[in-house]
Design a protein around this motif. Structure first.
Motif, PDB file in Angstrom:
ATOM      1  N   ALA A 164     -16.853  76.533  72.888  1.00  0.00           N
ATOM      2  CA  ALA A 164     -16.005  77.710  72.691  1.00  0.00           C
ATOM      3  C   ALA A 164     -16.639  78.963  73.286  1.00  0.00           C
ATOM      4  CB  ALA A 164     -15.735  77.916  71.203  1.00  0.00           C
ATOM      5  N   LYS A 194     -14.479  74.887  64.188  1.00  0.00           N
ATOM      6  CA  LYS A 194     -13.049  74.859  64.457  1.00  0.00           C
ATOM      7  C   LYS A 194     -12.762  75.387  65.858  1.00  0.00           C
ATOM      8  CE  LYS A 194      -8.581  76.299  62.565  1.00  0.00           C
ATOM      9  NZ  LYS A 194      -7.893  77.042  61.470  1.00  0.00           N
ATOM     10  N   ALA A 195     -13.422  76.508  66.220  1.00  0.00           N
ATOM     11  CA  ALA A 195     -13.219  77.096  67.549  1.00  0.00           C
ATOM     12  C   ALA A 195     -13.710  76.160  68.643  1.00  0.00           C
ATOM     13  CB  ALA A 195     -13.946  78.438  67.637  1.00  0.00           C
ATOM     14  N   LYS A 197     -13.906  72.816  68.494  1.00  0.00           N
ATOM     15  CA  LYS A 197     -12.979  71.688  68.610  1.00  0.00           C
ATOM     16  C   LYS A 197     -11.724  72.096  69.379  1.00  0.00           C
ATOM     17  CE  LYS A 197     -10.524  68.160  65.960  1.00  0.00           C
ATOM     18  NZ  LYS A 197     -10.265  67.585  64.620  1.00  0.00           N
ATOM     19  N   ASN A 198     -11.211  73.281  69.093  1.00  0.00           N
ATOM     20  CA  ASN A 198     -10.026  73.765  69.800  1.00  0.00           C
ATOM     21  C   ASN A 198     -10.290  73.927  71.292  1.00  0.00           C
ATOM     22  OD1 ASN A 198      -8.577  73.827  67.424  1.00  0.00           O
ATOM     23  ND2 ASN A 198      -8.890  76.001  67.053  1.00  0.00           N
ATOM     24  N   ALA A 201     -10.452  70.464  72.874  1.00  0.00           N
ATOM     25  CA  ALA A 201      -9.101  69.896  72.990  1.00  0.00           C
ATOM     26  C   ALA A 201      -8.337  70.542  74.136  1.00  0.00           C
ATOM     27  CB  ALA A 201      -8.358  70.082  71.669  1.00  0.00           C
ATOM     28  N   LYS A 202      -8.532  71.836  74.325  1.00  0.00           N
ATOM     29  CA  LYS A 202      -7.848  72.549  75.403  1.00  0.00           C
ATOM     30  C   LYS A 202      -8.279  72.021  76.766  1.00  0.00           C
ATOM     31  CE  LYS A 202      -6.956  77.226  77.143  1.00  0.00           C
ATOM     32  NZ  LYS A 202      -7.239  78.678  76.951  1.00  0.00           N
ATOM     33  N   LYS A 205      -6.817  68.507  77.478  1.00  0.00           N
ATOM     34  CA  LYS A 205      -5.376  68.464  77.780  1.00  0.00           C
ATOM     35  C   LYS A 205      -5.131  68.300  79.278  1.00  0.00           C
ATOM     36  CE  LYS A 205      -3.292  70.974  73.911  1.00  0.00           C
ATOM     37  NZ  LYS A 205      -2.568  72.207  73.499  1.00  0.00           N
TER      38      LYS A 205
END
Length: 281
Positions: A164, A194-195, A197-198, A201-202, A205
């Motif tokens: 992140a 959380k940041a 992992k996001n 995931a981004k 994609k």
């Protein structure tokens, strides 16, 4: 030093063919593995000391008589030349740096190439590394899965940042980079924020079929915190029904119990000087 899994490095030949740095990723999909990582906030970095907690210097964990720095240089570069007949210490080579996308012609003491911990050791410490044993932390620090020859300037810019907070400038490498971090965190029972992992995931994609490495998660074997000693809580003596008379005899069944007088003062049933049970102060 025993580890849960053998650490292996595939060393390349000294050919001029372009080499793609990093460990092989031929396991399950990275997105699926990411979904299994625990999500937690960063732990305090209290107690972190790179050398004390992860070992001082490079180790030869795969027992090929070459330390993991030399193994990584020879794995990740082309046109490799060694010092001496042993073919262990790398003297020079060409790195097609994944972090920047640039070609680096490297030689010893040039300072242009570092060996990066894809998951930095400090990040490992604050995401579960404190629960690992010393042997497990040293394995993480020397595991080929977590090592990559890279541009020294890019490595130092990255520091101990997570996904992140930092991604390689070379966008075409980001999927492999993130998948490698996920693999390391899975293997060593580490968490993601959380940041983080996001952000992972981004990136994924853009490459939904990106694979992670084949890993078997270890079981953290660090010393468990000592349990606080139980306090010796003494139960208050029970109180007999009705009122008692100070100095009066009391029953053997009431020994140690308390009784309340008409005046509201408490007395205890205990022996007097001659061994008789009486209600006494």
């Amino acid at each position: 030093m025993a580890t849960d899994q053998p650490l292996q490095v595939e060393r390349v030949a000294t050919s001029s063919k372009k080499v793609k740095p990093g460990a092989k990723l031929n396991g399950p999909k990275a997105t699926a593995m990411l979904a299994t990582l625990p999500v937690k906030g960063k732990a305090a970095a209290t107690g972190y000391n790179r050398n004390k907690k992860f070992g001082n210097g490079w180790k030869d964990f795969d027992k090929d008589k070459c330390d993991e720095r030399q193994d990584t240089l020879s794995r990740d570069m082309s046109k490799v030349k060694f010092k001496g007949r042993k073919k262990c210490t790398v003297a020079s080579g060409t790195l097609h740096d994944s972090y920047t996308g640039k070609k680096i012609n490297w030689k010893v003491k040039s300072g242009s190439v570092d060996i990066d911990h894809v998951v930095s050791l400090k990040n490992a410490w604050i995401s579960g590394g404190q629960k690992l044993s010393q042997a497990q932390r040293q394995a993480l620090a020397n595991d080929p899965l977590n090592l990559m020859a890279s541009s020294a300037s890019a490595n130092r810019q990255k520091g101990d940042k997570n996904t992140a907070e930092w991604l390689p400038k070379n966008k075409s490498f980001r999927c492999q980079y993130v998948a490698t971090q996920i693999s390391v965190k899975k293997k060593y029972a580490l968490s993601v924020t959380k940041a983080e992992k996001n952000a992972m995931a981004k990136v994924l994609k853009t490459c939904r079929n990106q694979k992670a490495a084949k890993v078997t998660p270890i079981k953290p074997a660090g010393s468990k915190p000592k349990a606080s000693p139980k306090k010796d809580v003494k139960k208050a003596p029970s109180v007999v029904k009705g009122t008692v008379h100070p100095g009066a005899y009391c029953k053997k069944a009431d020994q140690g119990k308390r009784g309340k007088s008409k005046a509201g003062k408490y007395y205890t049933c205990k022996t007097d000087a001659i061994g008789k049970l009486r209600w006494r102060v």
